[in-house]
Structures are given as C-alpha cells and as structure tokens.
Design a protein around this motif. Structure first.
Motif, PDB file in Angstrom:
ATOM      1  N   VAL A  12       0.820  -1.211   0.000  1.00 58.26           N
ATOM      2  CA  VAL A  12       0.000   0.000   0.000  1.00 58.26           C
ATOM      3  C   VAL A  12       0.857   1.264   0.000  1.00 58.26           C
ATOM      4  CG1 VAL A  12      -2.023  -1.085   1.033  1.00 58.26           C
ATOM      5  CG2 VAL A  12      -0.278  -0.071   2.501  1.00 58.26           C
ATOM      6  N   GLN A  13       2.123   1.103   0.378  1.00 56.52           N
ATOM      7  CA  GLN A  13       3.065   2.224   0.357  1.00 56.52           C
ATOM      8  C   GLN A  13       4.453   1.655   0.104  1.00 56.52           C
ATOM      9  OE1 GLN A  13       2.389   3.779   4.264  1.00 56.52           O
ATOM     10  NE2 GLN A  13       3.925   2.473   5.220  1.00 56.52           N
ATOM     11  N   PRO A  14       5.413   2.482  -0.300  1.00 58.92           N
ATOM     12  CA  PRO A  14       6.763   1.959  -0.482  1.00 58.92           C
ATOM     13  C   PRO A  14       7.247   1.296   0.805  1.00 58.92           C
ATOM     14  CG  PRO A  14       6.604   4.190  -1.328  1.00 58.92           C
ATOM     15  CD  PRO A  14       5.323   3.910  -0.583  1.00 58.92           C
ATOM     16  N   ALA A  15       7.989   0.191   0.670  1.00 58.67           N
ATOM     17  CA  ALA A  15       8.407  -0.558   1.857  1.00 58.67           C
ATOM     18  C   ALA A  15       9.649  -1.378   1.560  1.00 58.67           C
ATOM     19  CB  ALA A  15       7.281  -1.488   2.305  1.00 58.67           C
ATOM     20  N   GLU A  16      10.356  -1.725   2.630  1.00 59.11           N
ATOM     21  CA  GLU A  16      11.445  -2.695   2.544  1.00 59.11           C
ATOM     22  C   GLU A  16      10.793  -4.079   2.513  1.00 59.11           C
ATOM     23  OE1 GLU A  16      14.919  -2.405   2.463  1.00 59.11           O
ATOM     24  OE2 GLU A  16      14.497  -0.295   2.072  1.00 59.11           O
ATOM     25  N   ALA A  17      11.106  -4.851   1.506  1.00 57.40           N
ATOM     26  CA  ALA A  17      10.491  -6.172   1.387  1.00 57.40           C
ATOM     27  C   ALA A  17      11.555  -7.202   1.022  1.00 57.40           C
ATOM     28  CB  ALA A  17       9.405  -6.159   0.325  1.00 57.40           C
ATOM     29  N   ARG A  18      11.420  -8.383   1.608  1.00 53.19           N
ATOM     30  CA  ARG A  18      12.278  -9.522   1.267  1.00 53.19           C
ATOM     31  C   ARG A  18      11.368 -10.727   1.113  1.00 53.19           C
ATOM     32  NH1 ARG A  18      17.369 -11.680   1.092  1.00 53.19           N
ATOM     33  NH2 ARG A  18      17.724 -13.666   2.159  1.00 53.19           N
ATOM     34  N   VAL A  29      16.386 -21.302  -1.250  1.00 57.75           N
ATOM     35  CA  VAL A  29      16.587 -21.748  -2.630  1.00 57.75           C
ATOM     36  C   VAL A  29      16.401 -20.627  -3.644  1.00 57.75           C
ATOM     37  CG1 VAL A  29      16.079 -24.176  -2.174  1.00 57.75           C
ATOM     38  CG2 VAL A  29      14.220 -22.639  -2.796  1.00 57.75           C
ATOM     39  N   ALA A  30      15.747 -19.533  -3.261  1.00 59.83           N
ATOM     40  CA  ALA A  30      15.570 -18.404  -4.179  1.00 59.83           C
ATOM     41  C   ALA A  30      15.208 -17.152  -3.398  1.00 59.83           C
ATOM     42  CB  ALA A  30      14.474 -18.704  -5.193  1.00 59.83           C
ATOM     43  N   VAL A  31      15.716 -16.012  -3.861  1.00 58.45           N
ATOM     44  CA  VAL A  31      15.321 -14.717  -3.325  1.00 58.45           C
ATOM     45  C   VAL A  31      14.563 -14.002  -4.434  1.00 58.45           C
ATOM     46  CG1 VAL A  31      16.104 -12.511  -2.403  1.00 58.45           C
ATOM     47  CG2 VAL A  31      17.311 -14.609  -1.788  1.00 58.45           C
ATOM     48  N   LEU A  32      13.282 -13.716  -4.189  1.00 58.13           N
ATOM     49  CA  LEU A  32      12.439 -13.104  -5.207  1.00 58.13           C
ATOM     50  C   LEU A  32      12.444 -11.585  -5.129  1.00 58.13           C
ATOM     51  CD1 LEU A  32       9.374 -15.492  -4.957  1.00 58.13           C
ATOM     52  CD2 LEU A  32      11.395 -15.705  -6.372  1.00 58.13           C
ATOM     53  N   ALA A  33      12.667 -11.058  -3.944  1.00 60.25           N
ATOM     54  CA  ALA A  33      12.714  -9.606  -3.755  1.00 60.25           C
ATOM     55  C   ALA A  33      13.561  -9.322  -2.530  1.00 60.25           C
ATOM     56  CB  ALA A  33      11.311  -9.038  -3.571  1.00 60.25           C
ATOM     57  N   GLY A  34      14.282  -8.237  -2.591  1.00 59.64           N
ATOM     58  CA  GLY A  34      15.079  -7.833  -1.445  1.00 59.64           C
ATOM     59  C   GLY A  34      15.391  -6.350  -1.538  1.00 59.64           C
ATOM     60  N   GLY A  35      14.995  -5.601  -0.526  1.00 56.62           N
ATOM     61  CA  GLY A  35      15.265  -4.170  -0.526  1.00 56.62           C
ATOM     62  C   GLY A  35      14.014  -3.337  -0.720  1.00 56.62           C
ATOM     63  N   ALA A  36      14.235  -2.079  -1.069  1.00 58.34           N
ATOM     64  CA  ALA A  36      13.121  -1.133  -1.212  1.00 58.34           C
ATOM     65  C   ALA A  36      12.256  -1.502  -2.416  1.00 58.34           C
ATOM     66  CB  ALA A  36      13.662   0.279  -1.371  1.00 58.34           C
ATOM     67  N   GLN A  37      10.951  -1.503  -2.205  1.00 57.35           N
ATOM     68  CA  GLN A  37       9.980  -1.807  -3.257  1.00 57.35           C
ATOM     69  C   GLN A  37       8.977  -0.666  -3.336  1.00 57.35           C
ATOM     70  OE1 GLN A  37      10.213  -4.720  -5.125  1.00 57.35           O
ATOM     71  NE2 GLN A  37      12.066  -5.095  -3.950  1.00 57.35           N
ATOM     72  N   ALA A  38       8.538  -0.345  -4.527  1.00 53.75           N
ATOM     73  CA  ALA A  38       7.553   0.707  -4.729  1.00 53.75           C
ATOM     74  C   ALA A  38       6.169   0.229  -4.312  1.00 53.75           C
ATOM     75  CB  ALA A  38       7.531   1.119  -6.202  1.00 53.75           C
ATOM     76  N   ILE A  58       7.248 -20.014   1.022  1.00 50.97           N
ATOM     77  CA  ILE A  58       7.547 -18.660   0.590  1.00 50.97           C
ATOM     78  C   ILE A  58       7.369 -17.767   1.804  1.00 50.97           C
ATOM     79  CG2 ILE A  58       6.899 -16.758  -0.913  1.00 50.97           C
ATOM     80  CD1 ILE A  58       5.714 -18.924  -2.807  1.00 50.97           C
ATOM     81  N   ARG A  59       8.438 -17.072   2.174  1.00 46.96           N
ATOM     82  CA  ARG A  59       8.385 -16.194   3.342  1.00 46.96           C
ATOM     83  C   ARG A  59       8.588 -14.755   2.871  1.00 46.96           C
ATOM     84  NH1 ARG A  59      11.630 -18.517   7.671  1.00 46.96           N
ATOM     85  NH2 ARG A  59       9.689 -19.608   8.002  1.00 46.96           N
ATOM     86  N   ALA A  60       7.571 -13.931   3.111  1.00 50.27           N
ATOM     87  CA  ALA A  60       7.631 -12.516   2.749  1.00 50.27           C
ATOM     88  C   ALA A  60       7.715 -11.687   4.022  1.00 50.27           C
ATOM     89  CB  ALA A  60       6.393 -12.121   1.954  1.00 50.27           C
ATOM     90  N   THR A  61       8.729 -10.833   4.093  1.00 46.89           N
ATOM     91  CA  THR A  61       8.884  -9.914   5.219  1.00 46.89           C
ATOM     92  C   THR A  61       8.813  -8.500   4.674  1.00 46.89           C
ATOM     93  OG1 THR A  61      10.295 -11.502   6.366  1.00 46.89           O
ATOM     94  CG2 THR A  61      10.354  -9.226   7.151  1.00 46.89           C
ATOM     95  N   VAL A  62       7.808  -7.759   5.118  1.00 49.07           N
ATOM     96  CA  VAL A  62       7.601  -6.381   4.670  1.00 49.07           C
ATOM     97  C   VAL A  62       7.597  -5.491   5.898  1.00 49.07           C
ATOM     98  CG1 VAL A  62       6.062  -4.784   3.471  1.00 49.07           C
ATOM     99  CG2 VAL A  62       6.268  -7.155   2.672  1.00 49.07           C
ATOM    100  N   ASP A  63       8.563  -4.577   5.947  1.00 43.83           N
ATOM    101  CA  ASP A  63       8.709  -3.666   7.091  1.00 43.83           C
ATOM    102  C   ASP A  63       8.641  -4.398   8.429  1.00 43.83           C
ATOM    103  OD1 ASP A  63       9.226  -1.418   5.594  1.00 43.83           O
ATOM    104  OD2 ASP A  63       7.170  -0.679   5.636  1.00 43.83           O
TER     105      ASP A  63
END
Length: 75
Positions: A12-18, A29-38, A58-63
C-alpha cells in the motif's frame, strides 16, 4: 509439469520487502525480492523447472512483518 509459480506482492506504500523461498530442510533456494519496493502490486515469478518436486515455503517480510505460505512443485 509445473515450470513456474507466480507470487503476488501488494504494497500500500513503499516498503522494505524480502521474499525468499525455502525448501523443506530450511535451505534458502531463491530470493524473489530484497530491498526497497515501490507501492503497488508486484508479480514475482519463481522459475521451478530445475527444482525437484516437493513442498516449499515462501516467506515474505515487509517492514518487519513476516508472512509464510506453502507452495508445492509438482511434475
């Protein structure tokens, strides 16, 4: 056969996501996203053609908030 898995990520807002995929032994086994996301909806694609069939997490960590969901790769 299943050669790819699609994972939606909506912010819903820019965030750090992994976003990371782990096998049943807990190995990364894979990193799909890491760092600042729009802000907005992101479509993350996991190419699974070379992976063995089986269960993955699949583990998603957002802020700092973590969500986990299972995914199964079948052949």
């Amino acid at each position: 056969t299943q050669d790819a898995v699609t994972v939606p990520l909506t912010l819903v807002q820019p965030a750090e996501a992994r976003v990371v995929v782990y096998d049943v032994l807990g190995r990364e086994v894979a990193v799909l996203a890491g760092g600042a996301q729009a802000a907005g909806t992101h479509t993350l694609v996991i190419e699974t053609a070379a992976w063995p069939a089986g269960a993955y997490l699949i583990r998603a960590t957002v802020d700092g908030v973590t969500e986990t969901r299972p995914v199964t790769v079948s052949r």
